[in-house]
Every structure is written in C-alpha cells, then in structure tokens.
Design a protein around this motif. Structure first.
Motif, PDB file in Angstrom:
ATOM      1  N   SER A 132     -16.128  24.983   9.877  1.00  0.00           N
ATOM      2  CA  SER A 132     -14.966  24.286  10.431  1.00  0.00           C
ATOM      3  C   SER A 132     -13.918  24.056   9.351  1.00  0.00           C
ATOM      4  CB  SER A 132     -15.373  22.937  11.030  1.00  0.00           C
ATOM      5  OG  SER A 132     -16.211  23.104  12.151  1.00  0.00           O
ATOM      6  N   LYS A 139     -12.301  28.758  17.635  1.00  0.00           N
ATOM      7  CA  LYS A 139     -11.880  27.649  18.487  1.00  0.00           C
ATOM      8  C   LYS A 139     -10.803  26.860  17.756  1.00  0.00           C
ATOM      9  CE  LYS A 139     -15.078  25.164  20.346  1.00  0.00           C
ATOM     10  NZ  LYS A 139     -16.307  24.315  20.464  1.00  0.00           N
ATOM     11  N   GLN A 168      -8.702  23.495  18.258  1.00  0.00           N
ATOM     12  CA  GLN A 168      -8.520  22.261  19.006  1.00  0.00           C
ATOM     13  C   GLN A 168      -7.681  21.301  18.168  1.00  0.00           C
ATOM     14  OE1 GLN A 168     -12.949  21.903  19.244  1.00  0.00           O
ATOM     15  NE2 GLN A 168     -12.508  21.209  21.326  1.00  0.00           N
ATOM     16  N   ASN A 203      -2.873  29.429  26.268  1.00  0.00           N
ATOM     17  CA  ASN A 203      -3.293  28.108  25.799  1.00  0.00           C
ATOM     18  C   ASN A 203      -2.143  27.097  25.766  1.00  0.00           C
ATOM     19  OD1 ASN A 203      -6.101  28.906  25.019  1.00  0.00           O
ATOM     20  ND2 ASN A 203      -4.997  30.268  23.635  1.00  0.00           N
ATOM     21  N   ASP A 254      -6.632  22.805  23.333  1.00  0.00           N
ATOM     22  CA  ASP A 254      -8.001  23.303  23.145  1.00  0.00           C
ATOM     23  C   ASP A 254      -7.994  24.777  23.497  1.00  0.00           C
ATOM     24  OD1 ASP A 254     -10.673  23.745  22.903  1.00  0.00           O
ATOM     25  OD2 ASP A 254     -11.305  22.102  24.200  1.00  0.00           O
ATOM     26  N   ARG A 295      -9.269  29.119  22.576  1.00  0.00           N
ATOM     27  CA  ARG A 295     -10.298  30.031  22.077  1.00  0.00           C
ATOM     28  C   ARG A 295      -9.675  31.398  21.849  1.00  0.00           C
ATOM     29  NH1 ARG A 295     -11.863  25.660  22.782  1.00  0.00           N
ATOM     30  NH2 ARG A 295     -13.833  24.876  23.617  1.00  0.00           N
ATOM     31  N   ASP A 334     -12.745  26.019  14.385  1.00  0.00           N
ATOM     32  CA  ASP A 334     -14.199  26.233  14.345  1.00  0.00           C
ATOM     33  C   ASP A 334     -14.491  27.714  14.547  1.00  0.00           C
ATOM     34  OD1 ASP A 334     -14.787  23.475  14.105  1.00  0.00           O
ATOM     35  OD2 ASP A 334     -14.497  23.228  16.264  1.00  0.00           O
ATOM     36  N   THR A 392     -14.774  36.676  23.913  1.00  0.00           N
ATOM     37  CA  THR A 392     -13.811  35.825  24.618  1.00  0.00           C
ATOM     38  C   THR A 392     -13.139  36.644  25.713  1.00  0.00           C
ATOM     39  OG1 THR A 392     -13.366  34.631  22.566  1.00  0.00           O
ATOM     40  CG2 THR A 392     -11.817  34.316  24.358  1.00  0.00           C
TER      41      THR A 392
END
Length: 673
Positions: free
Chosen positions: A486, A526, A528, A566, A582, A584, A629, A639
C-alpha cells in the motif's frame, strides 16, 4: 626407487604450493616427505598419530597413515597406495595430527596432479564411505595388483556378492522419502552440561575443545560431505575461527547458520550442533532431513566469537559486541551503552573487528545463500520462543511465524519482534537479500540448564526453523515483486501563497496529486481516497481518478484521461466539501524499451478534477488522503468494467455491457467461465 616430493604444511596458515605431478601407472613409488609446521615453525609430533586425507577428482576420499620420521622437527612420510593416483586429474590433500582420542589438528590443504598413463591398466572404483572402509581398501590392494598381473584374486561368486550388496544399497537409498514441510519431532537429546558429550569442562571452556569434541568427529567420519575452512585468528590473536561446509553432491540451494556471536550464550552454540549431528547421522530416518541432506548446502559458523566463548563474555577481546559491529544502521546507535565500555559497544567503526570481517567476507563468498540464522541465548527476556527479524525489509517470515504458532500453547509467552540494529543478521538481509533472524532461547523454561528435556525442546524450536529455512526457494527480492503493498498519499494545505486549485471546466490533472509505481507483476491497483476543497460559489465538481501506463495499447493516457468509469460528480453549494472515490485498474509490469520498441512502462496514478465555474471562481484544495493498494494477480482479466447505464428496461443478466476489455476484440462475454 621413489618419486620423493618434499611438502611443507602448516596447521594455521596456507600450505606452500608444490608442483607435484605423477603418473596414474606409477606403482608404490609415489612418496611424500612432509614437514608439519605451526606459524612456520616445526610442530612436535611426539606421541601423535599422523594421517593424510585425499579427495580424488571424482570427489571420493581416501585415508592413509603416515610414518613419523623425526617427531622433534615435525617430519613424516608416506608412500601413497594406488588409490591416491588411480585416475587422472587434480587431488586435494590435508594432513591430520591426532593427540589422543579427542585432540586433532588439521593442516592447510595442498594439491598434486596425476597424468593419465599411456598404458590402459584396469582401475578399481574407490569408496566414498568414511574412514573405517579405508583399511579394507588397503587390504585389498594386493588383490587388485594380482588382478592386474595375473587376472586372479577375486572369483566370480565374490564379484556377484559385491554386486548384490551394492544394488540393494542403491535401492534402499532410492526408497527414502523426502518431506521438508512436515513437522520434525527430534528424538530425546542428551544433556550437554560442561564436561560431557563433547562439551569442554566449565573450568576450561576451550573453543577448540568444543570444535574438536563435537564437529571434528563428524567431519572426519564424513569427509566426502563435510569440509572446513580456517578463516583466521580472532581479534585476540589466540583462537582460530572455523567454518564448516556441508555439501551434498548435487545441491540446489545454500543456507548459513551460526552460533556464539555472543560467546557466553552457550545454548545458541550447542543446540545447532545437535541439528547438524542428526542431519549427518540420521538423515535416512527423517524425511525432513533427507531432503536437506540431498539438496541443501549448509554453511556453519559454530563459534563466531571464540574468545568470548572461552571467557564467558558477550563481547570480544576488545570489548566490542560483534552483533553491533556491522555496517547497517551503525551510525544510528549513539547511546552510552554503544560506546566504549558499554554492554553493546559498537566498536570504532563498522567491521572494526576480525570476527565481523570474517562474517562479512563469508556472506560475500556465499552470497547466493537464501537464508542466514544466527542462534542466541537470551537472559533479558523470559519467554518461551523469541525471534528477531530485520525491520522494514522483506523477509520470508512465515518460517518463524509458522514454527512459533505450531509450538505455542496456552500461557506461553512469545517475543516475535523486529530490529534495526547493526546486527550480523540485519547486514546479511540488507546486503545480500537473505531471509535472516536471531532465533533465541531462554534457559530454564524446560527442565534444567541444558539437561535432556531442555535440549530436546530447544532443538524442536531451532531445528524446525532450520528445516523451514531450507525450504525457501527465492531471495527476498521475490517478496517485493509478488506481494501486495500500500501507498498512502497525504496533503494538507498550510499557509501558502500558491495553493493547489482547480480552474478548468474539463478534466485536468490536479497538481501534485500524482504517484508512479514500478511494478514487476500483473495485477490490480485499487485507488481509494477523499479530497477536501473549498468553493466560493456553487459549482458542479467532478473527481475522476485514473491510472495509465505509457505505451499501453489500451490503457495509455489518451485512452483513459476522459473515461468516467470511476467519476464522482456533485452539484455543491459554496463552502468546504469532501468527495470520496473508490476505483480499480488492471496493471501490467514495467517493461524495458529500446529506441525502436514501445512496451508498457511505469504505472501512473493521477487525480483529475473539473469545476463548472472554471477560472471564474477557482476551487481551492484543502486536503487529500489517497490509498493505493497493489494486488498481484495471475488472472487473465483481473479487472473487468461493466456498464449498466441506460439498461434499466433489460432483463437482469443482460442489463449491462462489458466496456473493458473490448468484448469484440478479445471475446470477453457477459459471464465469467
């Protein structure tokens, strides 16, 4: 008539090289006249027995007794039998001087070459078993010679019997199982108090007696498997520091273990020996040891600090703690306890001590080693199982965590910590990417001080850590490449004349809200977080995190900069607001490019924003917190983006479209297999 060669050997220094060449067809004429020195002065051989050990080009070892000619000046001689020059190549030899049953001195090695004779005489396969068989070889020499000259001596029935026994030995060996992942329950161990079972008496604590009483019998019995090297004298100039190499014929990996970094931590030296003892003698009984015996080279430093072993001290003869004398983090420790006279005195400079230098150089010599375990005994922390690994360094820590978890029982106290000290283990980890640790033992928690119960329990802890270390397959760099991690990005606006603003009506990158990653595996990123900002007038605000890779055929900057997978879009009044996101993204490894290639490169995270008021009333960014992450994945489509927009009237299951990857191009359907 003899071919007589003069050879000078030394018990503590390298032997002088000799240009010795003989012929494989020589017979009872190859004579070595040996002078045995110590520090270039003749050694007294009165009352001693002298033998020579020779490793042949096929890695098989033979032994032969020498005749002492003048004990007062250290001279002896030996006429080598035909096994000592039976095949062509380079032979390595060392001389062993026995003073009674428990004192042995070994000289430096020397070599000689054997040229293949023109005559094609028959040869006899020599043994690679240990010393007791050598006498049988010598007894059989006259039979071999008789076979050469007369063709008699060994009849067909005898040959058949030998072949049957040999075949059965091969079958027995092949039927031994291997399982390094199984838990090892060691047999009941002998007590190891001072003065028994190879341990020197307490009023002596001689490190050489420890080496000669425990390790040397193993080496002498298994010279084809165990060798040793004299690294030199310790800082005091008194005691040699030995390194043992346990080398299978076809090993696939190497690990290093040691004890006695703090010489007064005796269990940390005694218990690892018990593991080596069982590995050498009992590997056919235990599948865990079988795999190690066949596949893993183990480098052993039995006593890193012999002067402190002798004098029951933590420090060496200069008062230096060897486990604070390495280079990593040496400048970080400045307290009084690390200065001269302190318990943990770190020395005048990194590697100022001979003991540290030998370890440093050994790591360089065996830099391919995957693990290093430095065993200790502790008296400051009363816990059942104690272990320290390097802080902020990738490590295969499961070998310690799993072992502790298996041993733990309700009520047990555990210390499973990390360290950022200039220790030997930290140096090996940071410099050579080894998995390293200081497994420790607290005396007295089980039975008495090194009685049978305690030695058995300690060996279960130390032994299973060694077994798991032998199962490691990669350097620790592999962990950085294959494990999730992370990145936390933080910003808070302070009093500044140049705040970060959003003043465009179309999506643009937000200044400084960027981060690049160099990835070596496929996976998922990820993204976020939240961004806080202040509006001086009502506005529609768009927040759109993106991830792209230069040269990516589908996810380059131009492909994704205006995509709204997103997007977070809000109509907001004047004031301070926070928008969360959030997202991906699929990611691929960073690739090398030449002047003519264009393959995907670094992964780049960018936060893009827009405001309906544009430059008229710019948006001021107050703060953000972003969390990136990375999750490695071998999935072909880690994905998938599907869009339900405008499909409300469709039946469930057909009320969305796959947007990425392109279903027409790649045949990606609505459903996963």
């Amino acid at each position: 008539m003899f071919k007589n060669f003069q050879v000078i050997v030394d018990t503590v220094q390298k032997s002088k090289l000799n240009n010795i060449v003989v012929n494989s067809n020589d017979l009872k004429t190859f004579k070595l006249s040996l002078t045995i020195n110590q520090f270039n002065k003749p050694i007294d051989l009165t009352g001693a027995t002298v033998r020579i050990a020779i490793v042949k080009p096929d890695n098989k070892t033979i032994f032969q007794d020498c005749t002492i000619t003048d004990p007062t000046i250290g001279t002896c001689e030996v006429v080598l039998n035909s096994q000592a020059f039976i095949i062509s190549g380079v032979y390595i030899a060392e001389v062993m001087i026995y003073y009674g049953a428990d004192t042995v001195a070994i000289t430096g090695r020397f070599s000689y070459s054997v040229a293949k004779g023109i005559l094609d005489n028959s040869t006899v396969e020599s043994t690679n078993e240990f010393q007791s068989i050598t006498k049988a070889i010598n007894d059989a020499e006259y039979l071999i010679e008789d076979m050469r000259t007369n063709g008699t001596g060994i009849d067909v029935e005898a040959r058949s019997g030998v072949q049957t026994v040999t075949t059965q030995l091969v079958v027995d060996t092949e039927n031994i199982g291997e399982d390094s992942k199984a838990w090892w329950n060691p047999p009941t161990q002998p007590a190891m108090p001072w003065g028994s079972n190879g341990v020197p008496p307490s009023d002596n604590r001689d490190p050489e007696a420890f080496i000669n009483g425990l390790y040397e019998p193993l080496r002498l019995a298994h010279p084809d498997y165990i060798t040793r090297t004299n690294l030199g004298l310790d800082q005091s100039g008194t005691y040699p520091i030995w390194r043992y190499e346990l080398t299978p014929k076809n090993y696939t990996k190497t690990i290093i273990i040691s004890g006695g970094t703090h010489g007064n931590e005796y269990t940390g030296s005694f218990c690892p020996f018990r593991f080596i003892y069982h590995l050498v003698n009992d590997w056919k009984k235990y599948p865990q040891l079988t795999k190690i015996r066949r596949n893993v080279r183990i480098i052993v430093h039995p006593i890193n600090n012999p002067w402190s072993f002798k004098n029951n001290k933590r420090q060496n003869s200069n008062g230096v703690d060897i486990n604070r004398n390495m280079d990593s983090y040496w400048n970080n420790i400045t307290g009084t306890s690390y200065q001269i006279g302190g318990t943990y005195y770190k020395g005048t400079a990194p590697f100022s001590e001979k003991e540290s230098q030998y370890l440093r150089d050994s790591f360089v010599e065996y830099s391919e080693a995957l693990a290093y375990l430095d065993f200790h005994t502790i008296n400051t922390i009363n816990a059942k199982y104690i272990n320290f690994t390097p802080r902020h360094k990738a490590q295969f820590r499961h070998i310690f965590n799993d072992t502790i978890q298996r041993l733990w029982k309700t009520g047990d106290t555990i210390v499973n910590g990390t360290t950022a000290m200039p220790t030997v283990a930290v140096h090996a980890a940071l410099t050579h990417d080894m998995t390293t640790a200081n497994p420790e033992w607290y005396n007295g928690n089980y039975g008495g001080n090194r009685d049978s119960t305690e030695m058995t329990k300690c060996l279960e802890w130390f032994g299973n850590v060694i077994i798991k270390a032998c199962d490691i397959e990669h350097k620790t760099t592999q962990i950085d490449e294959t494990n999730p991690f992370s990145i936390i990005m933080q910003y808070d606006k302070l009093a500044t004349p140049t705040p970060i603003i959003v003043d465009k009506t179309a999506y643009n990158n937000v200044n400084h809200a960027t981060y690049d990653l160099n990835l070596k595996r496929h996976g998922i990123l990820k993204a976020q977080g939240k961004v806080t900002f202040t509006l001086s007038a009502p506005a529609t605000i768009g927040v759109n995190p993106i991830v792209y890779q230069v040269n990516h055929p589908e996810l380059g900057f131009s492909d994704v900069k205006d995509k709204t997978f997103n997007e977070e879009l809000r109509l907001l009044p004047a004031g301070t607001h926070t928008i969360n996101f959030d997202a991906r993204f699929p990611v691929v490894p960073d690739n090398h490019n030449s002047a003519t290639s264009a393959r995907p490169e670094k992964v780049k995270f960018r936060l893009r924003m827009k405001s309906s008021t544009g430059a008229t009333t710019p948006v001021t960014i107050d703060a953000w917190r972003f969390y990136l992450d990375y999750i490695p994945s071998e999935h072909g489509t880690p994905t998938k983006f599907v869009d339900f927009t405008g499909m409300e009237a469709q039946a469930e299951g057909s009320d969305f479209v796959v947007v990425f990857p392109d279903p027409a191009k790649y045949g990606i359907g609505l459903y996963d297999d």
